[in-house]
Enzyme design. Structure first.
Site, PDB file in Angstrom:
ATOM      1  N   ASP A  95      45.676  17.665  43.436  1.00 27.94           N
ATOM      2  CA  ASP A  95      44.751  18.798  43.412  1.00 27.94           C
ATOM      3  C   ASP A  95      44.752  19.474  42.040  1.00 27.94           C
ATOM      4  OD1 ASP A  95      43.106  20.719  45.111  1.00 27.94           O
ATOM      5  OD2 ASP A  95      44.542  22.081  44.181  1.00 27.94           O
ATOM      6  N   GLU A 100      42.224  14.847  40.922  1.00 24.74           N
ATOM      7  CA  GLU A 100      41.035  15.690  41.018  1.00 24.74           C
ATOM      8  C   GLU A 100      40.887  16.358  39.653  1.00 24.74           C
ATOM      9  OE1 GLU A 100      38.958  19.602  42.909  1.00 24.74           O
ATOM     10  OE2 GLU A 100      41.081  19.560  42.412  1.00 24.74           O
TER      11      GLU A 100
HETATM   12  C1  NOJ Z   1      40.477  21.748  44.799  1.00 20.89           C
HETATM   13  C2  NOJ Z   1      40.374  21.627  46.284  1.00 20.89           C
HETATM   14  O1  NOJ Z   1      39.609  20.503  46.607  1.00 20.89           O
HETATM   15  C3  NOJ Z   1      39.778  22.925  46.765  1.00 20.89           C
HETATM   16  O2  NOJ Z   1      39.412  22.856  48.122  1.00 20.89           O
HETATM   17  C4  NOJ Z   1      40.750  24.036  46.496  1.00 20.89           C
HETATM   18  O3  NOJ Z   1      40.160  25.275  46.816  1.00 20.89           O
HETATM   19  C5  NOJ Z   1      41.164  24.088  45.019  1.00 20.89           C
HETATM   20  N1  NOJ Z   1      41.411  22.788  44.465  1.00 20.89           N
HETATM   21  C6  NOJ Z   1      42.412  24.920  44.841  1.00 20.89           C
HETATM   22  O4  NOJ Z   1      43.525  24.261  45.372  1.00 20.89           O
END
Ligand code: NOJ
Ligand code: CA
Length: 553
Positions: free
Chosen positions: A215, A269
């Protein structure tokens, strides 16, 4: 020149996999409390096996106060009681493996929960203490420190800093949270943080998970000076995004992943404006792959899509990385809705909830987009409900909205709840088999979803579900589709046409005109019925190659 996006080595599973995102809270509810859980997922594993996916990526399943739907993790080595237990997660991993499905879980390293032990210890300890050094605590600016330490904004709106209260009730230091106040950022310059996450990776690898989705992977390293964010801070100079220091963390993690048998993977991500900078995360000793958000955000437009595809293939090939393709996830407006709008491009900074959208057109394009996505070289990601053609639910009552975007934006951004509505599985009315009859799903499902249930679509040969099943089956049966080269063929304006290896030709008609299919075409699959030998607008087809280029009808 054909694009050869793959390294000349044996194909590792993750280079061509179809990976399905399960957002646990909204997938299937096993115990009837209205919230999806691991029991619900276990019951639906045969459905996922039949769909033809290679792996599941689970959004966070850890204990969490749910300030951000589980992306605020209170314990990285446990399972949220609403979802199940650690023992149940282990059963689920084993059952999925028995069906040939790998398991990827989310890891959230940029921030924890404000309820995590480390953070509650830090709040209880004084300024300058060892406990606070694992986070970013700073005195405020201005009179009596009443202003935040710098001008960094929170992604969800408002400042990225919240002020603490001392034990004696006086106002204290501020702490950094790039997301909600319930998600304090870790200090990745601290050895405890590095050691802790290395151990968490091992904890789950030891329990059989096949990989992690990382993440907010570009945000971990911060400028130690915590200076103001200024315009014109180019690549590498931004105070908290994509700083060079982040790569050392992933090199360390890659060594851990590689120390386990069975090709364990790390998936980033990474939202970055520059595809060259993204590719740096995919060097041979860092992450295995990353989501292609340029593709996700791209308008339904042949020239723009072609450019994104070309840039993706070129930048990934340079570092020997596998390209990936994704249309939706739990953070974005569902693509049926996006593609039904007048402006089909997407930006995280403006979700445009409520803008008119033609659902029928969106679904037609979503079908064509699935055949486009599944015929590009590399790995594909599906988000739960893509295969049912679900649309964004835009009329959730204000008082039911849960996403922190809603409150933090001052009630102007309705946030991401509309793509997180519980799935319709069967039946004529809510809960549509999401849970036992009588269960009340945590977000209301539209009555029209009675026509989109998995049960109904399984019985309809022309449904989105059947298209997904057939396309994923073909993609597995024809290795050229996922793994081979891509060569563009001449085509009329608004039509994408490419050859995969030497065996399959793909056509996607994004123009308003019908396009002629080659005379000798053997159609393997099409997203909508063909009109004799022409490809109607917003339709895609896979042809057995041998066929020549298409012309205008
Ligand atoms: C990316 C995640 O996909 C999202 O849902 C989240 O709010 C943020 N990162 C913070 O962790
Ligand atoms: Ca439940």
């Amino acid at each position: 020149m054909p694009h050869t996006g793959q390294r000349a080595v044996a194909q590792e599973w993750w280079r061509t996999a179809a990976i399905y995102e399960v957002y646990v809270r909204s997938f299937a509810d096993g115990n009837g409390d209205g919230i999806g859980d691991l029991a619900g997922v276990r019951g639906r594993l045969p459905y996922l096996a039949e769909l033809g996916i290679d792996a599941i990526w689970f959004a966070p399943w850890y204990p969490s106060p749910m300030a951000d739907a589980g992306y605020d993790v209170a314990d990285y080595r446990e399972v949220e009681p609403l979802f199940g237990s650690l023992a149940e997660a282990e059963k689920l991993i084993a059952e999925a493996h028995a069906l040939g499905i790998r398991i990827i879980i989310d890891i959230v390293p940029n921030h924890g929960s404000d309820q995590q032990q480390w953070f509650t210890d830090a709040l209880a300890a004084p300024a300058g203490s060892a406990e606070r050094a694992r986070y970013h605590f700073r005195p405020g600016q201005g009179d009596a420190g009443s202003l935040p330490p710098n001008n960094w904004p929170s992604v969800f709106g408002g400042p990225a800093w919240s002020r603490t209260t001392n034990a004696d009730g006086t106002a204290g230091e501020w702490y950094l949270h790039l997301f909600s106040p319930g998600q304090p950022d870790f200090n990745w310059a601290h050895p405890d943080v590095r050691a802790e996450f290395a151990d968490v990776l091992r904890f789950w690898f030891d329990r059989g998970v096949d990989g992690f989705r990382l993440d907010s992977a570009a945000l971990l390293a911060k400028d130690p000076a915590l200076g103001d964010l200024r315009s014109g801070q180019g690549a590498g100079a931004h105070p908290f995004e994509d700083r060079d220091g982040v790569h050392g963390i992933y090199r360390e993690w890659r060594k851990i992943a590689d120390s386990y048998p069975g090709e364990r993977v790390l998936i980033g991500e990474v939202w970055l404006p520059d595809p060259e900078r993204l590719a740096r995360y995919l060097r041979a000793d860092e992450l295995h792959s990353a989501f292609n958000f340029d593709f996700l955000c791209c308008a339904w437009d042949a020239a723009r899509l072609r450019e994104v595809i070309d840039v993706t293939l070129t930048t990934h090939a340079r570092v020997g990385a596998t390209p990936t393709w994704v249309l939706s996830n739990h953070d974005v407006v569902r693509h049926v809705t996006r593609y039904g709008r007048a402006d089909t491009a997407f930006s995280m900074s403006d979700r445009r909830i409520g803008e008119p959208a033609d659902r029928e057109l969106g679904q037609r394009r979503a079908r064509a987009a699935a055949l486009l996505t599944f015929s590009l070289p590399g790995c594909v990601y599906l988000y739960q409900g893509d295969e049912l053609g679900l649309w964004e639910v835009e009329d959730i009552p204000d008082e039911m909205l849960q996403d922190p975007f809603w409150e933090r934006s001052g009630y102007t951004d309705r946030g991401r709840d509309g793509c997180r509505v519980p799935l319709p599985w069967a039946g004529e009315e809510p809960p549509f088999g999401f849970g036992p009859d009588g269960c009340v799903p945590w977000l209301p499902q539209p009555a029209e979803w009675k026509d989109l249930t998995a049960e109904r679509q399984a019985a309809d040969p022309h449904s989105m579900l059947q298209l997904y099943r057939a396309a994923l089956r073909l993609r597995r049966a024809e290795p050229a589709l996922a793994g081979g080269d891509l060569t563009w063929l001449p085509s009329p304006e608004g039509v994408l046409c490419y050859r995969r290896a030497d065996s399959i030709t793909v056509l996607v008609n994004l123009s308003a005109q019908p396009a002629e299919l080659p005379a000798d075409a053997e159609v393997l699959i099409s997203s909508s019925p063909l009109d004799h030998d022409v490809l109607p607008p917003d339709t895609a087809a896979w042809l057995r190659a041998g066929a020549t280029s298409p012309g205008a009808a």
